[in-house]
Design a protein around this motif. Structure first.
Motif, PDB file in Angstrom:
ATOM      1  N   GLN A   1      -5.944  10.136  -7.343  1.00 41.06           N
ATOM      2  CA  GLN A   1      -5.604   9.029  -8.237  1.00 41.06           C
ATOM      3  C   GLN A   1      -5.511   7.729  -7.447  1.00 41.06           C
ATOM      4  N   LEU A   2      -6.153   6.701  -7.958  1.00 39.50           N
ATOM      5  CA  LEU A   2      -6.098   5.363  -7.378  1.00 39.50           C
ATOM      6  C   LEU A   2      -5.583   4.404  -8.439  1.00 39.50           C
ATOM      7  N   ILE A   3      -4.514   3.675  -8.093  1.00 39.57           N
ATOM      8  CA  ILE A   3      -3.934   2.687  -9.019  1.00 39.57           C
ATOM      9  C   ILE A   3      -3.912   1.341  -8.311  1.00 39.57           C
ATOM     10  N   ILE A   4      -4.519   0.358  -8.920  1.00 39.73           N
ATOM     11  CA  ILE A   4      -4.521  -1.003  -8.387  1.00 39.73           C
ATOM     12  C   ILE A   4      -3.928  -1.906  -9.461  1.00 39.73           C
ATOM     13  N   GLY A   5      -2.837  -2.569  -9.137  1.00 41.64           N
ATOM     14  CA  GLY A   5      -2.168  -3.406 -10.133  1.00 41.64           C
ATOM     15  C   GLY A   5      -1.697  -4.716  -9.550  1.00 41.64           C
ATOM     16  N   ASP A   6      -1.671  -5.739 -10.377  1.00 36.47           N
ATOM     17  CA  ASP A   6      -1.116  -7.032  -9.991  1.00 36.47           C
ATOM     18  C   ASP A   6      -0.319  -7.592 -11.166  1.00 36.47           C
ATOM     19  N   ASN A   7       0.456  -8.616 -10.906  1.00 33.97           N
ATOM     20  CA  ASN A   7       1.301  -9.204 -11.947  1.00 33.97           C
ATOM     21  C   ASN A   7       0.739 -10.509 -12.493  1.00 33.97           C
ATOM     22  N   GLY A   8      -0.575 -10.688 -12.353  1.00 32.65           N
ATOM     23  CA  GLY A   8      -1.201 -11.917 -12.826  1.00 32.65           C
ATOM     24  C   GLY A   8      -1.336 -11.961 -14.342  1.00 32.65           C
TER      25      GLY A   8
ATOM     26  N   ILE B   1      -5.349  -1.023 -13.146  1.00 28.02           N
ATOM     27  CA  ILE B   1      -6.462  -0.108 -13.357  1.00 28.02           C
ATOM     28  C   ILE B   1      -6.097   1.251 -12.772  1.00 28.02           C
ATOM     29  N   PHE B   2      -6.188   2.284 -13.605  1.00 26.88           N
ATOM     30  CA  PHE B   2      -5.844   3.651 -13.221  1.00 26.88           C
ATOM     31  C   PHE B   2      -7.132   4.466 -13.114  1.00 26.88           C
ATOM     32  N   ILE B   3      -7.363   5.047 -11.948  1.00 25.98           N
ATOM     33  CA  ILE B   3      -8.587   5.807 -11.689  1.00 25.98           C
ATOM     34  C   ILE B   3      -8.223   7.216 -11.243  1.00 25.98           C
ATOM     35  N   SER B   4      -8.834   8.210 -11.855  1.00 24.94           N
ATOM     36  CA  SER B   4      -8.645   9.592 -11.410  1.00 24.94           C
ATOM     37  C   SER B   4     -10.006  10.232 -11.223  1.00 24.94           C
ATOM     38  N   ILE B   5     -10.154  10.897 -10.067  1.00 31.33           N
ATOM     39  CA  ILE B   5     -11.426  11.551  -9.734  1.00 31.33           C
ATOM     40  C   ILE B   5     -11.133  13.001  -9.351  1.00 31.33           C
ATOM     41  N   PRO B   6     -11.819  13.958  -9.973  1.00 31.36           N
ATOM     42  CA  PRO B   6     -11.559  15.371  -9.643  1.00 31.36           C
ATOM     43  C   PRO B   6     -11.915  15.680  -8.194  1.00 31.36           C
TER      44      PRO B   6
ATOM     45  N   LEU C   1       0.845  -1.196   0.000  1.00 29.42           N
ATOM     46  CA  LEU C   1       0.000   0.000   0.000  1.00 29.42           C
ATOM     47  C   LEU C   1       0.878   1.243   0.000  1.00 29.42           C
ATOM     48  N   ILE C   2       0.658   2.131  -0.964  1.00 25.44           N
ATOM     49  CA  ILE C   2       1.333   3.432  -1.036  1.00 25.44           C
ATOM     50  C   ILE C   2       0.259   4.507  -0.915  1.00 25.44           C
ATOM     51  N   TYR C   3       0.274   5.246   0.179  1.00 21.90           N
ATOM     52  CA  TYR C   3      -0.779   6.230   0.456  1.00 21.90           C
ATOM     53  C   TYR C   3      -0.150   7.607   0.568  1.00 21.90           C
ATOM     54  N   ASP C   4      -0.564   8.513  -0.321  1.00 29.38           N
ATOM     55  CA  ASP C   4      -0.001   9.867  -0.328  1.00 29.38           C
ATOM     56  C   ASP C   4      -1.131  10.894  -0.482  1.00 29.38           C
ATOM     57  N   ILE C   5      -2.060  10.873   0.466  1.00 32.25           N
ATOM     58  CA  ILE C   5      -3.153  11.838   0.505  1.00 32.25           C
ATOM     59  C   ILE C   5      -3.114  12.525   1.864  1.00 32.25           C
ATOM     60  N   SER C   6      -3.013  13.829   1.871  1.00 28.13           N
ATOM     61  CA  SER C   6      -2.806  14.566   3.117  1.00 28.13           C
ATOM     62  C   SER C   6      -4.056  14.610   3.994  1.00 28.13           C
ATOM     63  N   GLU C   7      -5.221  14.842   3.400  1.00 28.06           N
ATOM     64  CA  GLU C   7      -6.459  14.941   4.170  1.00 28.06           C
ATOM     65  C   GLU C   7      -7.518  14.024   3.574  1.00 28.06           C
ATOM     66  N   ASN C   8      -8.524  13.708   4.414  1.00 28.42           N
ATOM     67  CA  ASN C   8      -9.611  12.854   3.932  1.00 28.42           C
ATOM     68  C   ASN C   8     -10.351  13.519   2.775  1.00 28.42           C
ATOM     69  N   PRO C   9     -10.592  12.804   1.678  1.00 28.53           N
ATOM     70  CA  PRO C   9     -11.365  13.374   0.569  1.00 28.53           C
ATOM     71  C   PRO C   9     -12.842  13.539   0.945  1.00 28.53           C
ATOM     72  N   ASP C  10     -13.596  14.087   0.016  1.00 31.08           N
ATOM     73  CA  ASP C  10     -15.041  14.163   0.174  1.00 31.08           C
ATOM     74  C   ASP C  10     -15.601  12.766   0.412  1.00 31.08           C
ATOM     75  N   LYS C  11     -16.699  12.694   1.200  1.00 29.89           N
ATOM     76  CA  LYS C  11     -17.213  11.374   1.594  1.00 29.89           C
ATOM     77  C   LYS C  11     -17.623  10.525   0.395  1.00 29.89           C
TER      78      LYS C  11
ATOM     79  N   CYS D   1      -0.223  -4.234  -5.764  1.00 26.58           N
ATOM     80  CA  CYS D   1       0.153  -2.904  -5.277  1.00 26.58           C
ATOM     81  C   CYS D   1      -1.048  -1.965  -5.406  1.00 26.58           C
ATOM     82  N   ILE D   2      -1.364  -1.269  -4.304  1.00 26.34           N
ATOM     83  CA  ILE D   2      -2.439  -0.277  -4.291  1.00 26.34           C
ATOM     84  C   ILE D   2      -1.809   1.076  -3.986  1.00 26.34           C
ATOM     85  N   THR D   3      -2.031   2.050  -4.866  1.00 27.45           N
ATOM     86  CA  THR D   3      -1.436   3.379  -4.712  1.00 27.45           C
ATOM     87  C   THR D   3      -2.536   4.435  -4.735  1.00 27.45           C
ATOM     88  N   LEU D   4      -2.528   5.303  -3.737  1.00 29.25           N
ATOM     89  CA  LEU D   4      -3.443   6.439  -3.701  1.00 29.25           C
ATOM     90  C   LEU D   4      -2.618   7.712  -3.631  1.00 29.25           C
TER      91      LEU D   4
END
Length: 356
Positions: A302-309, A346-351, A254-264, A291-294
């Protein structure tokens, strides 16, 4: 710089006494050769080369006494080397040429040698002090930077703990309101409902209905407040981290790089998407690592979820889980990109500005 000053002083002293003695024969050659060797020694910072120059010049001194007057200048670059006998060697050169030199010249040459030794030792001492100072300054700067980093880390941890305590307190308040006030209001509504049923007086029944409506409004208001408090008390990092700890299918990072909680809405969507993704990995993937990256960017999350399968016969429309993820992201005006070249990613981006 000090070495250049020292050599200039020694060279001027040696040249002056050489000219005063009215040297004959190759009188200009000792000056040129001594100056050349001294310059090369300053340019070539090699102890072995310095020693080689000194040996060559010493051999010339044995055969030509005129060169002996500039031996202090050549000696300067070899002082401090591991060969301590070098000082004694200069005395041997002077004694061997004593019959060609006057006692005054011998005395002055010895004095210049002593001056050379003192100047070189002083310069070496200053260089060592300067080097020690530079090391101390660098170490102090390094310690200062380390302290600043530790201070920043402590402040960040303190802010995180404070935020976590705030969220926990909100959650506790929400539970207290739900368990106590909510239940009391629910009992009141049931009791008033019973009174309305058994009471036949129209005037009293109307009053009871008014009280019931007021209590119902209060109940709805409390329920809304409790839900808002509960939503705010959920920490995205803790929820995602808990999901990764429960994932035992294969190693997960898990790689988490978000300073504050986002909108609910974003927060709940990310949690649901991660649940759906790791569920799909367990059901359909042959991955050995996940690997899960936020990440938080200026304008979007940005949320990235990846595996080597190994991915075989992948079709988006057939996957209900992927369809659900796409619907959630689309509802928040986000984007989804899927890459199957090297595993499944899977690469996800939400404004950040999500429509309410």
């Amino acid at each position: 710089m000090l070495k250049i000053v020292d050599k200039s002083v020694i060279f001027l002293c040696c040249t002056s006494i050489y000219l005063l003695e009215s040297a004959h024969g190759l009188w200009i050659l000792p000056i040129i050769l001594a100056l050349t060797i001294s310059s090369l020694s300053s340019y070539l910072e090699s102890k072995s080369i310095h020693m080689l120059f000194f040996i060559i010049y010493s051999i010339l001194c044995v055969f030509f006494s005129e060169f002996l007057l500039f031996i202090p200048l050549i000696l300067y670059d070899v002082i401090g080397h591991k060969f301590r006998f070098i000082y004694l060697f200069t005395l041997i050169l002077i004694i061997s040429n004593q019959r060609y030199l006057s006692h005054r010249v011998v005395f002055i040459t010895l004095a210049f040698i002593a001056l050379t030794i003192l100047l070189k030792l002083r310069t070496n001492s200053n260089s060592e002090l300067k080097e020690d100072y530079m090391k101390f300054r660098d170490k102090t700067s390094e310690l200062s930077m380390l302290l600043l980093q530790q201070k920043a880390s402590l402040v960040a941890n303190q802010d995180y703990e404070l935020n976590l305590a705030t969220l926990s307190e909100r959650n506790r308040i929400a539970r207290e309101i739900h368990d106590n006030v909510g239940h009391i209001l629910s009992r009141c509504l049931l009791q008033i409902g019973a009174l309305i049923v058994v009471n036949k007086d129209a005037t009293i029944k109307e009053s009871l209905n008014s009280v019931k409506d007021t209590l119902s409004q209060g109940m709805d208001s409390i329920r809304t407040s409790v839900h808002d408090l509960h939503d705010d008390s959920i920490d995205l990092h803790d929820q995602i981290y808990a999901l990764t700890k429960e994932f035992l299918f294969c190693p997960i990072k898990l790689i988490y790089d978000i300073s504050e909680n986002p909108d609910k809405k974003v927060k709940y969507s990310f949690i649901s998407i991660v649940k759906e993704a790791i569920s799909n990995i367990i059901k359909h993937s042959s991955a050995t690592e996940v690997c899960i990256t936020l990440n938080e960017h200026p304008g979007f999350y940005q949320l990235i979820i990846g595996d080597n399968g190994l991915v075989e016969d992948y079709i988006t429309e057939k996957g209900i889980g992927i369809r659900n993820i796409l619907d959630r992201v689309t509802a928040l005006n986000g984007n989804v990109n899927i890459n199957i070249d090297d595993g499944f990613k899977i690469f996800i981006s939400i404004p950040k500005e999500v429509k309410k």
